[in-house]
Design an enzyme around this catalytic site. Structure first.
Site, PDB file in Angstrom:
ATOM      1  N   SER A 164     -12.511   9.655  -2.229  1.00 25.71           N
ATOM      2  CA  SER A 164     -12.233   9.684  -3.667  1.00 25.71           C
ATOM      3  C   SER A 164     -13.388  10.415  -4.343  1.00 25.71           C
ATOM      4  O   SER A 164     -14.503  10.458  -3.795  1.00 25.71           O
ATOM      5  CB  SER A 164     -12.164   8.249  -4.212  1.00 25.71           C
ATOM      6  OG  SER A 164     -12.277   8.258  -5.626  1.00 25.71           O
ATOM      7  N   TYR A 177     -14.832  -0.666  -5.098  1.00 24.45           N
ATOM      8  CA  TYR A 177     -14.123   0.576  -4.739  1.00 24.45           C
ATOM      9  C   TYR A 177     -15.113   1.736  -4.566  1.00 24.45           C
ATOM     10  O   TYR A 177     -15.079   2.453  -3.555  1.00 24.45           O
ATOM     11  CB  TYR A 177     -13.100   0.907  -5.832  1.00 24.45           C
ATOM     12  CG  TYR A 177     -12.217   2.090  -5.530  1.00 24.45           C
ATOM     13  CD1 TYR A 177     -11.066   1.933  -4.762  1.00 24.45           C
ATOM     14  CD2 TYR A 177     -12.515   3.362  -6.009  1.00 24.45           C
ATOM     15  CE1 TYR A 177     -10.236   3.026  -4.482  1.00 24.45           C
ATOM     16  CE2 TYR A 177     -11.691   4.451  -5.734  1.00 24.45           C
ATOM     17  CZ  TYR A 177     -10.556   4.276  -4.972  1.00 24.45           C
ATOM     18  OH  TYR A 177      -9.735   5.349  -4.704  1.00 24.45           O
ATOM     19  N   LYS A 181     -15.982   3.876  -1.091  1.00 22.79           N
ATOM     20  CA  LYS A 181     -15.794   5.324  -0.928  1.00 22.79           C
ATOM     21  C   LYS A 181     -17.133   6.012  -0.650  1.00 22.79           C
ATOM     22  O   LYS A 181     -17.177   6.990   0.096  1.00 22.79           O
ATOM     23  CB  LYS A 181     -15.108   5.918  -2.159  1.00 22.79           C
ATOM     24  CG  LYS A 181     -13.687   5.370  -2.399  1.00 22.79           C
ATOM     25  CD  LYS A 181     -12.739   5.645  -1.235  1.00 22.79           C
ATOM     26  CE  LYS A 181     -11.300   5.240  -1.554  1.00 22.79           C
ATOM     27  NZ  LYS A 181     -10.361   5.507  -0.454  1.00 22.79           N
TER      28      LYS A 181
HETATM   29  P1  NAD Z   1      -0.921   3.658  -3.318  1.00 24.88           P
HETATM   30  O1  NAD Z   1      -1.221   2.298  -3.824  1.00 24.88           O
HETATM   31  O2  NAD Z   1       0.315   4.339  -3.716  1.00 24.88           O
HETATM   32  O3  NAD Z   1      -1.024   3.695  -1.726  1.00 24.88           O
HETATM   33  C1  NAD Z   1      -1.925   2.909  -0.986  1.00 24.88           C
HETATM   34  C2  NAD Z   1      -1.284   2.585   0.332  1.00 24.88           C
HETATM   35  O4  NAD Z   1      -2.189   1.846   1.161  1.00 24.88           O
HETATM   36  C3  NAD Z   1      -0.034   1.702   0.165  1.00 24.88           C
HETATM   37  O5  NAD Z   1       0.971   2.155   1.045  1.00 24.88           O
HETATM   38  C4  NAD Z   1      -0.542   0.340   0.579  1.00 24.88           C
HETATM   39  O6  NAD Z   1       0.485  -0.514   1.051  1.00 24.88           O
HETATM   40  C5  NAD Z   1      -1.482   0.745   1.682  1.00 24.88           C
HETATM   41  N1  NAD Z   1      -2.365  -0.348   2.107  1.00 24.88           N
HETATM   42  C6  NAD Z   1      -3.089  -1.168   1.311  1.00 24.88           C
HETATM   43  N2  NAD Z   1      -3.717  -2.077   2.077  1.00 24.88           N
HETATM   44  C7  NAD Z   1      -3.378  -1.809   3.370  1.00 24.88           C
HETATM   45  C8  NAD Z   1      -3.688  -2.404   4.608  1.00 24.88           C
HETATM   46  N3  NAD Z   1      -4.504  -3.471   4.682  1.00 24.88           N
HETATM   47  N4  NAD Z   1      -3.150  -1.871   5.737  1.00 24.88           N
HETATM   48  C9  NAD Z   1      -2.335  -0.797   5.684  1.00 24.88           C
HETATM   49  N5  NAD Z   1      -1.990  -0.208   4.521  1.00 24.88           N
HETATM   50  C10 NAD Z   1      -2.501  -0.708   3.384  1.00 24.88           C
HETATM   51  O7  NAD Z   1      -2.191   4.535  -3.771  1.00 24.88           O
HETATM   52  P2  NAD Z   1      -2.597   6.047  -3.439  1.00 24.88           P
HETATM   53  O8  NAD Z   1      -3.111   6.601  -4.683  1.00 24.88           O
HETATM   54  O9  NAD Z   1      -1.533   6.755  -2.710  1.00 24.88           O
HETATM   55  O10 NAD Z   1      -3.858   5.800  -2.488  1.00 24.88           O
HETATM   56  C11 NAD Z   1      -3.990   6.383  -1.207  1.00 24.88           C
HETATM   57  C12 NAD Z   1      -5.466   6.648  -0.937  1.00 24.88           C
HETATM   58  O11 NAD Z   1      -5.943   7.653  -1.847  1.00 24.88           O
HETATM   59  C13 NAD Z   1      -6.366   5.447  -1.124  1.00 24.88           C
HETATM   60  O12 NAD Z   1      -7.360   5.428  -0.114  1.00 24.88           O
HETATM   61  C14 NAD Z   1      -7.000   5.695  -2.481  1.00 24.88           C
HETATM   62  O13 NAD Z   1      -8.264   5.079  -2.601  1.00 24.88           O
HETATM   63  C15 NAD Z   1      -7.139   7.215  -2.440  1.00 24.88           C
HETATM   64  N6  NAD Z   1      -7.311   7.819  -3.770  1.00 24.88           N
HETATM   65  C16 NAD Z   1      -6.290   7.807  -4.687  1.00 24.88           C
HETATM   66  C17 NAD Z   1      -6.507   8.410  -5.918  1.00 24.88           C
HETATM   67  C18 NAD Z   1      -5.457   8.464  -6.991  1.00 24.88           C
HETATM   68  O14 NAD Z   1      -5.763   8.949  -8.096  1.00 24.88           O
HETATM   69  N7  NAD Z   1      -4.243   8.011  -6.753  1.00 24.88           N
HETATM   70  C19 NAD Z   1      -7.751   9.002  -6.208  1.00 24.88           C
HETATM   71  C20 NAD Z   1      -8.740   8.988  -5.245  1.00 24.88           C
HETATM   72  C21 NAD Z   1      -8.508   8.398  -4.029  1.00 24.88           C
END
Ligand code: NAD
Length: 279
Positions: A164, A177, A181
């Site tokens: 992130s 968080y 990261k």
């Molecule tokens: P999201 O909530 O749509 O997806 C997260 C996924 O992780 C879900 O499918 C959830 O069920 C799964 N998950 C959670 N705990 C778990 C576990 N213990 N075992 C297996 N799966 C698990 O959110 P997203 O935005 O798609 O996030 C995906 C990644 O991207 C994350 O690591 C998040 O930190 C990172 N991220 C997202 C953003 C953003 O703006 N959306 C920005 C920076 C980083």
């Protein structure tokens, strides 16, 4: 699938990852889902990991299978060592090997620092950091067992850590968080250094603000969108495909010499936009 603002799907070459086996964690939602679909579109067979929501995982599998590649949904909690080992063992048994790991699963449990419980701290570290450690360790073992198969890829394996922008931007109210990261960054770089001689490429993607369920409150209302856009010089909020397309490139031999790097995919969020007019 693609949004009007996101990059068009047609840009993905259908044979780029032909014959490769990819495991994407947290792949029934958001970025993980888009990445699993894009890897399938690029010709990879894909295991869609999920922890809850089997129906959504099945839909992702169905979409990937429609490209003529293999796909399956495996349930596992990435923070549970036994479940991760069972998942990777099963993938090797059923798919033959693992070539690409996208360690994507992640979560937030936000609270002001003095209100944050140990459980909130621990849960986020367990899923976001320890989960990536466990998945990367098991994938790396398989990459080393198999070694390079030149017809498949120049590398023995590729690990992509979903980090992130908060691996470098401090984030008040989200200390668990941001710490997770920050840990992912140093874990990724250390693994990259340790595993490169084994021809394993470890890299990270650091998304900025991407429209997914994890950050719904940041983009759901017009006011929230306006505030968010002030942080993004490119003046659009990211779509899951913006990240998925980078993951496909990073997993492919087109980027074979990219080792131990974080690609910031953030519309310029890490460019200190406040300094465009201030400072
Ligand atoms: P999201 O909530 O749509 O997806 C997260 C996924 O992780 C879900 O499918 C959830 O069920 C799964 N998950 C959670 N705990 C778990 C576990 N213990 N075992 C297996 N799966 C698990 O959110 P997203 O935005 O798609 O996030 C995906 C990644 O991207 C994350 O690591 C998040 O930190 C990172 N991220 C997202 C953003 C953003 O703006 N959306 C920005 C920076 C980083």
């Amino acid at each position: 699938m693609s949004s009007p603002e996101g990059a068009p799907q047609g840009v993905i070459p259908a044979q780029l990852l032909k014959g490769q086996k990819a495991l994407v964690t947290g792949a029934n939602s958001g970025i993980g889902k888009a990445t699993a679909v894009a890897l399938g579109r690029a010709g990879a067979d894909v295991v869609v990991n999920y922890v809850a929501g089997p129906e959504e995982a099945d839909k992702v599998v169905e979409e990937i299978a429609s490209f003529g590649v293999r796909a399956a949904a495996y349930q596992a909690d990435v923070s549970d060592e036994g479940q991760v080992v069972a998942m990777t063992d099963r993938m090797v048994e059923e798919f033959g090997t693992i070539d690409i790991l996208v360690a994507n699963a992640g979560m937030q449990r936000d609270a002001a620092f003095t209100e944050m419980t140990l459980a909130q701290w621990q849960k986020v570290i367990d899923v976001n950091l320890t989960g990536q450690f466990l998945c990367a360790r098991e994938a790396a073992k398989e990459f080393m067992r198999r070694g390079v198969v030149p017809e498949v890829s120049r590398a023995a394996g590729k690990i992509i850590c979903m980090s992130s922008v908060h691996q470098i931007i401090p984030w008040a109210g989200h200390v668990n968080y941001a710490a997770s990261k920050g840990g992912v960054q140093m874990m990724m770089e250390t693994l990259a250094q340790e595993l490169a001689p084994k021809k394993i490429r470890v890299n990270a993607i650091a998304p900025g603000a991407i429209k997914t369920p994890i950050n719904r409150s940041a983009w759901e209302t017009p006011d929230a969108q306006t505030d968010l856009l002030k942080l993004i010089p490119y003046e659009r909020i990211g779509e899951p495909d913006d990240i998925a397309h980078v993951a496909v490139g990073l997993a492919s031999d087109l980027m074979d010499y990219v080792v131990g790097t974080t690609l910031y995919v953030d519309g310029g969020m890490t460019l200190f936009p406040g300094f465009a007019t201030g400072g």
